[in-house]
Design a protein around this motif. Structure first.
Motif, mmCIF file in Angstrom:
data_model
loop_
_atom_site.group_PDB
_atom_site.id
_atom_site.type_symbol
_atom_site.label_atom_id
_atom_site.label_comp_id
_atom_site.label_asym_id
_atom_site.label_seq_id
_atom_site.Cartn_x
_atom_site.Cartn_y
_atom_site.Cartn_z
ATOM 1 N N GLU A 51 -13.306 -0.014 5.710
ATOM 2 C CA GLU A 51 -12.618 -0.154 4.425
ATOM 3 C C GLU A 51 -13.138 -1.413 3.738
ATOM 4 O OE1 GLU A 51 -8.095 -0.887 2.710
ATOM 5 O OE2 GLU A 51 -8.428 -0.722 4.865
ATOM 6 N N HIS A 90 -11.972 0.252 11.030
ATOM 7 C CA HIS A 90 -10.852 1.011 11.587
ATOM 8 C C HIS A 90 -11.335 1.738 12.837
ATOM 9 C CE1 HIS A 90 -7.961 0.274 8.396
ATOM 10 N NE2 HIS A 90 -8.970 0.390 7.547
ATOM 11 N N ARG A 98 -12.894 -4.080 6.530
ATOM 12 C CA ARG A 98 -11.943 -3.881 7.625
ATOM 13 C C ARG A 98 -12.371 -2.659 8.429
ATOM 14 N NH1 ARG A 98 -6.403 -4.315 5.421
ATOM 15 N NH2 ARG A 98 -6.942 -6.507 5.666
#
Length: 154
Positions: free
Chosen positions: A107, A123, A121
């Motif tokens: 992200e 995940h 980010r």
């Protein structure tokens, strides 16, 4: 844990711990020359990226739409306005379709104005070399598009 995107003098200088370097005259030429140990090669007399390390990039004839990155194929929206996928990594855009918000499991987070990506980010997946390559290309091509739009307005 977020991966920081670092900037200096308005230029993206790093993705996590991977340095992005520029030519000796970066005040005149803001074209990146290396991503970590990978040399960035451009088409002659152009800012069209031809290869990252040993990975060649193939474009549609007479355009800047990438068709392939090494062995990965690229998918575009119906009329070629947006890149939808690089190999195994699907791209997601904001509701206006102007900013990439995700590259596969990564992200992309933007500053308060929404004009500069500041961190990534992950995940459930670490930043592998393949993901680093895909992320760099998406950020690079997005910045080129924004720069071209800005020049067209002035």
């Amino acid at each position: 844990m977020d991966i920081e995107l670092t900037y200096d003098k308005g230029l993206l200088r790093g993705i996590g711990g991977v340095e992005i370097t520029y030519g000796r005259r970066e005040w005149m030429d803001s074209t990146p020359r290396a991503l970590g140990s990978w040399t960035l090669e451009y088409q002659r007399f152009s800012s069209t990226l031809r290869a990252v390390g040993g990975v060649e990039i193939t474009y549609r004839r007479w355009s800047s739409l990438p068709l392939a990155v090494g062995q990965w194929s690229c998918e575009h929206s119906r009329f070629g306005g947006r890149l939808l996928r690089i190999g195994p990594y699907e791209l997601s855009y904001d509701r206006h379709g102007s900013r990439v918000c995700a590259v596969g499991p990564l992200e992309i987070l933007y500053d308060r104005r929404g004009s500069r990506p500041i961190s990534v980010r992950p995940h459930g997946e670490a930043l592998s070399d393949d993901l680093l390559l895909a992320l760099f290309l998406v950020l690079f091509w997005q910045q080129q598009t924004w720069d071209a739009q800005c020049q067209a307005r002035h």
